[in-house]
Design an enzyme around this catalytic site. Sequence first.
Site, mmCIF file in Angstrom:
data_model
loop_
_atom_site.group_PDB
_atom_site.id
_atom_site.type_symbol
_atom_site.label_atom_id
_atom_site.label_comp_id
_atom_site.label_asym_id
_atom_site.label_seq_id
_atom_site.Cartn_x
_atom_site.Cartn_y
_atom_site.Cartn_z
ATOM 1 N N PHE A 1 0.867 -1.181 0.000
ATOM 2 C CA PHE A 1 0.000 0.000 0.000
ATOM 3 C C PHE A 1 0.898 1.224 0.000
ATOM 4 C CE2 PHE A 1 -2.442 3.458 1.781
ATOM 5 C CZ PHE A 1 -3.641 3.348 1.096
ATOM 6 N N ASP B 1 9.271 2.792 1.436
ATOM 7 C CA ASP B 1 8.077 3.499 1.892
ATOM 8 C C ASP B 1 7.952 3.231 3.389
ATOM 9 O OD1 ASP B 1 5.600 4.341 2.653
ATOM 10 O OD2 ASP B 1 4.542 3.559 0.896
ATOM 11 N N LYS C 1 2.798 10.327 8.125
ATOM 12 C CA LYS C 1 2.025 9.910 9.308
ATOM 13 C C LYS C 1 2.606 10.467 10.609
ATOM 14 C CE LYS C 1 -0.175 5.706 7.496
ATOM 15 N NZ LYS C 1 -1.616 5.894 7.655
HETATM 16 N N1 PLP Z 1 2.420 4.385 2.262
HETATM 17 C C1 PLP Z 1 2.074 3.606 3.300
HETATM 18 C C2 PLP Z 1 2.948 2.447 3.682
HETATM 19 C C3 PLP Z 1 0.903 3.858 4.007
HETATM 20 O O1 PLP Z 1 0.551 3.075 5.030
HETATM 21 C C4 PLP Z 1 0.098 4.982 3.633
HETATM 22 C C5 PLP Z 1 -1.154 5.261 4.319
HETATM 23 O O2 PLP Z 1 -1.725 4.440 5.006
HETATM 24 C C6 PLP Z 1 0.513 5.758 2.542
HETATM 25 C C7 PLP Z 1 1.684 5.435 1.891
HETATM 26 C C8 PLP Z 1 -0.291 6.938 2.104
HETATM 27 O O3 PLP Z 1 -0.243 7.965 3.053
HETATM 28 P P1 PLP Z 1 -1.337 9.110 3.036
HETATM 29 O O4 PLP Z 1 -2.644 8.485 3.394
HETATM 30 O O5 PLP Z 1 -0.861 10.106 4.059
HETATM 31 O O6 PLP Z 1 -1.362 9.693 1.669
#
Ligand code: PLP
Length: 396
Positions: free
Chosen positions: A130, A215, A244
């Site tokens: 994700f 990520d 986050k």
């Molecule tokens: N990458 C990861 C691993 C995530 O868990 C999330 C959100 O849950 C994102 C990217 C996307 O972040 P945002 O919701 O702040 O755009």
Amino acid sequence: MTITPLMPVYPRCDVRPVRGENCHLIDEDGTRYLDFASGIAVNLLGHSHPGLIGAIQRQAETLMHVSNLYGSPQGERLARQLVDNTFADTVFFTNSGAEAVETAIKTARAYHQSGGDENRTELITFSNAFHGRTMATISASNQEKMHKGFQPLLPGFRYAEWNDLESAKALMGPNTAGFLVEPIQGEGGIRPASQEFLSGLRALADEHDLMLVMDEVQCGVARTGRLYAHELYGVTPDIMATAKGIGGGFPLGACLATEKAARGMTYGTHGSTYGGNPLAMAAGSAVMEAVANEEFLASVRDKGERLRSGLEQFIGNYPDLFESVRGAGLMLGLKMKVESRPFFVHLRDNHQLLTVAAGDNTLRLLPPLVLDDAEIEEFFAKLSAGADDYVIPDAA
Ligand code: PLP
């Protein structure tokens, strides 16, 4: 008209928080919930943290926003904190995780294109990843449920199997720009990369001059008891997305990179109106001050261990419900033998315990990193009571 003023893309539940106190949320009607969700791994200093509030208030009273056309003492301060505490030499600030991943994707492509290789445009990503909900970040995930209705996807992503180095190798070719990987999959169900897998990706990247992009939007910022989760593996990325927890609840993300990896990110190649604004920088600096030190990180590891060993004992009492505990620090997953979502709803609605559902029938436990002993005790009391009076829906 039946559509709601809030675009109905979320199946919102009946919990309607209006106030927070450390690891508790208080609903409109006064009900107190123990928060083991932290706004999905965001409120790492808990709710209503005086230091974070003070930093935001002071900055709001002084200067809230200016454009990136001016010098940024506030941005330089937070970038310096990140550079001093990580592998990175340089930082681009964003407002969210998806934007941080977008920046990371652009940085990886620009690395090759600025070096004269126009072909290396593809990132190899991994099953059940994700990376966000923008067009590039949904295209980077193999999860079809996120693609439905939004075709065409963007080209430039190939999906290999999670934790399977051979499957990544098989997709490599003259168009490969690098790998995009979460060291610990969050939404995918708290699934840690194996040491062999992450080290293997690093070795492949080194051998073929590819970018290893991590990520760490969910697993980063002290959540695992290390400032960033890749430190658990001793494997360093070239480029990393963080978000986050870094704002502690204030919208903030960042793309970090080494000097070499950032060689294509020159004047005029990228930008953001809000990214790096003084208010967000004040929040980020307050968070970094609180968490980027060995004492705080050790406390996260200690609480994580206590939670984990307690959970391991606990699941032994309910062999029909739970399979295993996984994750690191205070990013823990309870893998269930039955469907996890109804149990997550049961804990929320009948025991006022907030957790997060995830893929692979896993319940995510993501408490604020400042949780105290009484809150750990309260968690186990609620979880045990919830397991005791749970009726598995199919059996009911
Ligand atoms: N990458 C990861 C691993 C995530 O868990 C999330 C959100 O849950 C994102 C990217 C996307 O972040 P945002 O919701 O702040 O755009």
